[in-house]
Design an enzyme around this catalytic site. Structure first.
Site, PDB file in Angstrom:
ATOM      1  N   GLU A 222      11.929  24.790  49.060  1.00 27.29           N
ATOM      2  CA  GLU A 222      12.651  25.772  49.715  1.00 27.29           C
ATOM      3  C   GLU A 222      11.687  27.130  49.358  1.00 27.29           C
ATOM      4  OE1 GLU A 222      14.137  23.639  48.163  1.00 27.29           O
ATOM      5  OE2 GLU A 222      16.038  22.918  49.195  1.00 27.29           O
TER       6      GLU A 222
ATOM      7  N   GLY B 184      16.742  25.436  34.721  1.00 21.28           N
ATOM      8  CA  GLY B 184      16.918  26.251  35.466  1.00 21.28           C
ATOM      9  C   GLY B 184      18.106  27.084  35.484  1.00 21.28           C
ATOM     10  N   ARG B 185      19.386  26.340  35.411  1.00 16.91           N
ATOM     11  CA  ARG B 185      20.567  27.197  35.572  1.00 16.91           C
ATOM     12  C   ARG B 185      20.771  27.941  34.054  1.00 16.91           C
ATOM     13  NH1 ARG B 185      20.905  21.726  35.626  1.00 16.91           N
ATOM     14  NH2 ARG B 185      22.010  20.708  34.030  1.00 16.91           N
TER      15      ARG B 185
ATOM     16  N   HIS C 159      44.185  37.484  48.640  1.00 17.26           N
ATOM     17  CA  HIS C 159      44.578  37.447  50.352  1.00 17.26           C
ATOM     18  C   HIS C 159      43.747  36.534  51.041  1.00 17.26           C
ATOM     19  CE1 HIS C 159      46.603  41.103  50.025  1.00 17.26           C
ATOM     20  NE2 HIS C 159      46.152  41.597  48.898  1.00 17.26           N
TER      21      HIS C 159
ATOM     22  N   GLU D 231      26.537  21.635  38.085  1.00 17.50           N
ATOM     23  CA  GLU D 231      25.269  20.739  37.889  1.00 17.50           C
ATOM     24  C   GLU D 231      25.113  20.173  36.382  1.00 17.50           C
ATOM     25  OE1 GLU D 231      21.532  21.791  40.369  1.00 17.50           O
ATOM     26  OE2 GLU D 231      20.792  22.586  38.162  1.00 17.50           O
TER      27      GLU D 231
ATOM     28  N   LYS E  86      10.578  27.377  38.222  1.00 20.66           N
ATOM     29  CA  LYS E  86      10.253  26.746  37.002  1.00 20.66           C
ATOM     30  C   LYS E  86       9.224  25.594  37.083  1.00 20.66           C
ATOM     31  CE  LYS E  86      11.933  23.835  33.419  1.00 20.66           C
ATOM     32  NZ  LYS E  86      13.081  23.034  32.904  1.00 20.66           N
TER      33      LYS E  86
ATOM     34  N   LYS F 107      16.715  15.531  48.053  1.00 20.38           N
ATOM     35  CA  LYS F 107      15.322  15.978  47.984  1.00 20.38           C
ATOM     36  C   LYS F 107      14.600  14.922  48.625  1.00 20.38           C
ATOM     37  CE  LYS F 107      15.504  19.153  44.071  1.00 20.38           C
ATOM     38  NZ  LYS F 107      14.724  19.491  42.879  1.00 20.38           N
TER      39      LYS F 107
HETATM   40  O1  F6P Z   1      17.504  21.282  42.757  1.00 24.15           O
HETATM   41  C1  F6P Z   1      18.132  21.631  41.482  1.00 24.15           C
HETATM   42  C2  F6P Z   1      17.305  22.473  40.818  1.00 24.15           C
HETATM   43  O2  F6P Z   1      16.362  21.761  40.089  1.00 24.15           O
HETATM   44  C3  F6P Z   1      17.816  23.374  39.907  1.00 24.15           C
HETATM   45  O3  F6P Z   1      18.377  22.718  38.584  1.00 24.15           O
HETATM   46  C4  F6P Z   1      17.053  24.605  39.764  1.00 24.15           C
HETATM   47  O4  F6P Z   1      17.713  25.732  39.206  1.00 24.15           O
HETATM   48  C5  F6P Z   1      16.455  24.408  41.180  1.00 24.15           C
HETATM   49  O5  F6P Z   1      16.541  23.464  41.719  1.00 24.15           O
HETATM   50  C6  F6P Z   1      15.342  25.471  41.376  1.00 24.15           C
HETATM   51  O6  F6P Z   1      14.190  24.999  40.460  1.00 24.15           O
HETATM   52  P1  F6P Z   1      12.913  25.724  40.165  1.00 24.15           P
HETATM   53  O7  F6P Z   1      13.189  26.648  39.413  1.00 24.15           O
HETATM   54  O8  F6P Z   1      11.835  24.455  39.692  1.00 24.15           O
HETATM   55  O9  F6P Z   1      12.205  26.048  41.548  1.00 24.15           O
END
Ligand code: F6P
Length: 635
Positions: free
Chosen positions: A271, A327-328, A447, A416, A265, A572
């Site tokens: 990452e 995002g979630r 299990h 979150e 987003k 972060k």
């Molecule tokens: O670090 C948490 C977060 O901001 C989440 O809320 C989100 O889903 C994820 O990182 C990825 O964010 P993006 O879609 O901006 O890469």
């Protein structure tokens, strides 16, 4: 706007330190606060709240206190075994909507508990908050944003104007774009640079840009229709920045036949961007560095078109999302739509959206009794278990292998969202909020950690089962089908948790006396059971929306912001400092800075001493470039 004053006096309890007006705050001090008024911090919500309340903390209301009393005076004194004897009660504690059957008779509640919970919901103005969410009011007040993931699955004919835009029209503009692009890929019209059809997709993303699509992919993978439409296609997810994940994604596939979908987003998540660059280098290495390689083999889902374009991705192949999609909560946007439509076809994805829309309709129908609103019932039970019975965790057990990633997705959605400590106005809560979520598909979980669920900590459980299997299988000579064997456990576990086993029952079985204490299971452990007809794209959408809204209900009652996530920022920021240190130590030989504490310094020094070199130009085995510290392939 409601203003509140907050005294920072350290000897006061949290509840005493906060108060609605300064004079009240002074009155509360015993002895009177010696601090001057300047020590009273003024707190106000950063933006106006869509629904105003007549209390500061919900725990101050008489409805909350009535529930507290009810918990200690009634519920804590009665065992589930006894509650389950009352058939009238059992019949009252069930509800159903569009094929989703919810039995919550094994919760530690009575009809009176539910009545008190509904009264709390009224006091917390739950219906108004649900209406505000639906209407696109800025319920995410700390970021001053609307929260409109339900618009992502609105029918094409709907309209919702928010902040001057018809968001449903925008949603369908992007969904049409997804449909068009995914069909061109599936028909082999959009091909790779060597002319081969793109049969593999690697979706690069993390958190909400990964967990939702991955859960839905797994849920659909063995659905007979989706299985057929995906024939010959492969979908992989690259989420972890661990280079091993990149290796695993690419080692068995050919770049010529691979499309990389970068899902972010913000398009700033470190990452995801490093993984996207890693994939770009892989493509360049395999296919050459002509601009067409990225244009044909990489596309993006993002709300940041400038960053997408500067990465080299063709703006025509950028699929938009908006700041009103968290995002979630984004799996119904292009984030899920693009990879899942390429894999399964747009019609399958549309059916997933329809299922979610059905549950949205149940949630948004605030004119009906709350008992008929499944997300509300589940949300209120979550509040009850956590804030009144004191259970800090909750486990989700789908008795369906295809839902193996559902608990992980719900973990992010819930933790979150509700992992907060202040109300919307910034007052520190004095009640427990935000469960610890975990889970595994049954029967695997049985299990693994069920021993603890039966004899150790009490963890309220959600059991999710299906009447029909995605893969009905009967072996000749077996007493039951394979699915019946699975479901036998789905039916047995909730009763084992609720009833337990007494010492007398163990003795009646003739167990040796010295073993009895080890065999007794206390029972009285709450659970709920969800039973659906079959796991398919539609019911997958229903389950998604049910759990999304359940989390929102809890947040609304607790008066916290379920739609921001400031807590992830600190980690972060600290990682940035460490990254800079690693760069300086590796490439320029600098010692670890004493800005780090002694523990981190030692850990870093050991790490730096041990790490083997890297070879640039090979994305999986970097070797440092002493001069620049950069890959020669980076633009
Ligand atoms: O670090 C948490 C977060 O901001 C989440 O809320 C989100 O889903 C994820 O990182 C990825 O964010 P993006 O879609 O901006 O890469």
């Amino acid at each position: 706007m409601a203003w509140a004053f907050h005294c920072t006096h350290p000897t006061l309890s949290r509840a005493q330190r906060s108060s609605s007006v300064r004079s009240t705050c002074r009155r509360l001090h015993r002895p009177p606060c010696p601090r001057p008024f300047s020590s009273l911090r003024m707190i106000a919500p950063p933006h106006s709240l869509p629904v105003s309340l007549d209390y500061r903390l919900v725990s101050e209301t008489k409805e909350w206190q009535a529930l507290m009393r009810h918990a200690t005076e009634h519920i804590q004194r009665v065992h589930l075994r006894e509650l389950m004897r009352d058939e009238r009660r059992v019949q009252a504690l069930r509800t159903e909507y569009d094929g989703v059957y919810l039995d919550f008779s094994r919760q530690r509640v009575t009809e009176e508990t539910m009545r008190l919970l509904y009264a709390l919901a009224e006091r917390a103005r739950l219906r108004d908050k649900i209406d505000a969410l639906r209407a696109g009011k800025h319920v995410n007040s700390s970021e001053n944003r609307a929260v409109l993931h339900t618009a992502l699955r609105a029918a094409r004919s709907d309209s919702l104007v928010v902040d001057g835009h018809d968001v449903v029209r925008e949603v369908w503009r992007v969904l049409d774009h997804v449909r068009d692009f995914s069909e061109r890929v599936r028909r082999g019209e959009h091909r790779g640079v060597t002319g081969k059809p793109l049969k593999n997709v690697i979706a690069v993303g993390i958190g909400g840009s990964y967990l939702g699509p991955d859960f839905a992919h797994e849920a659909l993978r063995t659905d007979p229709v989706a299985n057929e439409t995906a024939r010959g296609r492969h979908l992989y997810f690259l989420s972890n920045v661990d280079p091993v994940d990149a290796k695993r994604c690419t080692q068995d596939i050919s770049a010529e036949e691979t499309l990389v979908v970068v899902v972010s987003k913000s398009f700033t998540t470190s990452e995801t961007l490093l993984n996207a660059r890693t994939m770009r280098e892989w493509l360049w290495r395999e296919l050459g560095t002509a601009p067409e390689v990225v244009r044909q083999h990489m596309v993006a889902c993002s709300s940041n078109p400038d960053m997408v374009a500067s990465f080299g991705i063709d703006p025509q192949n950028a699929f938009e999302l908006w700041d009103w999609v968290g995002g979630r909560y984004s799996v119904c946007s292009a984030v899920g739509a693009l990879p899942l439509s390429i894999q399964y076809g747009f019609e399958v994805f549309e059916s997933f959206l329809e299922g979610a829309r059905s549950m949205d309709a149940n949630f948004y129908d605030t004119s009906r009794p709350l008992l008929e609103n499944l997300p509300v019932v589940m949300g209120l039970l979550g509040v009850w278990n956590m804030s009144f019975l004191g259970y800090p965790a909750r486990a989700v057990h789908p008795y369906a292998e295809a839902l193996l990633k559902f608990p992980a997705h719900i973990q992010q959605v819930d933790m979150e969202s509700n992992g907060k400590h202040v109300t919307l106005r910034g007052d520190v809560v004095d009640y427990a909020v935000g469960e610890i979520d975990f889970g595994e598909p049954g029967t695997n979980g049985q299990h693994s950690f069920f021993q603890l669920l039966h004899m150790g900590q009490v963890v309220p459980c959600d059991f999710i089962g299906f009447i029909e299997s995605q893969n009905p299988l009967c072996l000749e000579g077996e007493p039951v089908s394979n699915a019946d064997e699975l479901m036998a456990n789905y039916f047995a576990q909730p009763d084992a948790l609720a009833y337990g086993k007494t010492a007398e029952e163990c003795r009646a079985e003739g167990r040796p006396e010295e073993l009895i204490p080890h065999l007794v299971t206390t029972g009285n452990r709450p659970s709920l059971s969800l039973l659906l007809p079959r796991l398919n794209p539609y019911t997958t959408g229903q389950l998604l929306a049910l759990y999304e809204h359940r989390t929102a209900v809890q947040g609304f009652i607790w008066d916290i912001n379920s739609f921001d996530q400031w807590g992830v920022e600190l980690g972060k920021t600290l990682a940035k400092r460490v990254r800079q240190q690693l760069n300086q130590s590796r490439y320029f030989g600098e010692a670890v800075s004493d800005h780090f504490n002694a523990s981190t310094r030692e850990l870093l020094e050991r790490y730096l001493r041990g790490q083997v070199g890297c070879a640039f130009n090979d994305p999986f085995d970097y070797q440092r470039d002493v001069g620049t510290g950069r890959s020669t392939l980076q633009p």
